[in-house]
Design an enzyme around this catalytic site. Sequence first.
Site, PDB file in Angstrom:
ATOM      1  N   ASP A  15       0.874  -1.191   0.092  1.00  0.00           N
ATOM      2  CA  ASP A  15      -0.205  -0.060  -0.071  1.00  0.00           C
ATOM      3  C   ASP A  15       0.813   1.143   0.002  1.00  0.00           C
ATOM      4  OD1 ASP A  15      -2.913  -0.818   0.645  1.00  0.00           O
ATOM      5  OD2 ASP A  15      -1.669  -2.238   1.546  1.00  0.00           O
ATOM      6  N   HIS A  17       0.820   3.424  -2.423  1.00  0.00           N
ATOM      7  CA  HIS A  17      -0.098   4.334  -3.052  1.00  0.00           C
ATOM      8  C   HIS A  17       0.716   5.575  -3.785  1.00  0.00           C
ATOM      9  CE1 HIS A  17      -3.985   2.786  -1.664  1.00  0.00           C
ATOM     10  NE2 HIS A  17      -3.335   2.192  -0.606  1.00  0.00           N
ATOM     11  N   ASP A  56      -1.136  -2.470  -4.561  1.00  0.00           N
ATOM     12  CA  ASP A  56      -1.230  -0.819  -4.531  1.00  0.00           C
ATOM     13  C   ASP A  56       0.318  -0.189  -4.363  1.00  0.00           C
ATOM     14  OD1 ASP A  56      -3.798  -1.104  -4.684  1.00  0.00           O
ATOM     15  OD2 ASP A  56      -4.326  -0.896  -2.391  1.00  0.00           O
ATOM     16  N   ASN A  91      -5.917  -3.633  -5.210  1.00  0.00           N
ATOM     17  CA  ASN A  91      -7.352  -3.280  -5.616  1.00  0.00           C
ATOM     18  C   ASN A  91      -7.300  -1.863  -6.330  1.00  0.00           C
ATOM     19  OD1 ASN A  91      -6.842  -2.387  -2.818  1.00  0.00           O
ATOM     20  ND2 ASN A  91      -8.861  -1.366  -3.165  1.00  0.00           N
ATOM     21  N   HIS A  92      -6.493  -1.003  -5.938  1.00  0.00           N
ATOM     22  CA  HIS A  92      -6.132   0.545  -6.769  1.00  0.00           C
ATOM     23  C   HIS A  92      -5.434   0.245  -8.016  1.00  0.00           C
ATOM     24  CE1 HIS A  92      -7.487   3.319  -3.562  1.00  0.00           C
ATOM     25  NE2 HIS A  92      -7.133   2.126  -2.631  1.00  0.00           N
TER      26      HIS A  92
END
Length: 201
Positions: A15, A17, A56, A91-92
């Site tokens: 994650d 991001h 992610d 999922n991103h």
Amino acid sequence: MLAIKTQLRFVHLSDSHLGYRQYGLKQRLTDWSRATEEIVNYAIKNKVDFVLHSGDLFNSNLVDHTTLIHAIKILSPLKQAQIPFFVIDGNHDRRKGSQSDTANNVLQHLDLVDYLAPEADNLDTAMREIGGTNIIGLGYHGIYLRSKIEHFFKQMPDSPNIILLHAAVEHHVAEGHPDISLSELEMLRPKAEIGRASCRE
């Protein structure tokens, strides 16, 4: 950092991001990148065998050019240090609709990452062996994970395996609906030296 009985040393993160201007703030955009860069520097300084990223890496599957260039700059020192960087979809940053490639494919083309992704639920393209241990990247499957997990399990070799999965686990996700429960993930335990499930954010 985790170590297993084969004496492999690795760093795990999730994650990142990259490209996320959280709360609309440029500072948060910088924070996400700086945190990822610090982990990469730690891996190089400690001469680990590899780095694992369980999804992610980017905040979107439509990555802007500036974010992609920044990711290349962050990951290039790992390539220079000959430390593999294994990554799966979250999922991103997963493919959506008719999209055939994502930023992870671009980074793989540049030999900056080893992108582990099942092809039509076949794990042949999602497994690598390093130092006698298999790295298996299941990626993100959302609500379909429950119906796929047994199929994935049957394709896995015997341990030692490190299984990377991006999922919202019941009782371990702050918002939204869980994809799977811990009891259902137990199915993977006989094939897993280390099993890791990361909750999406």
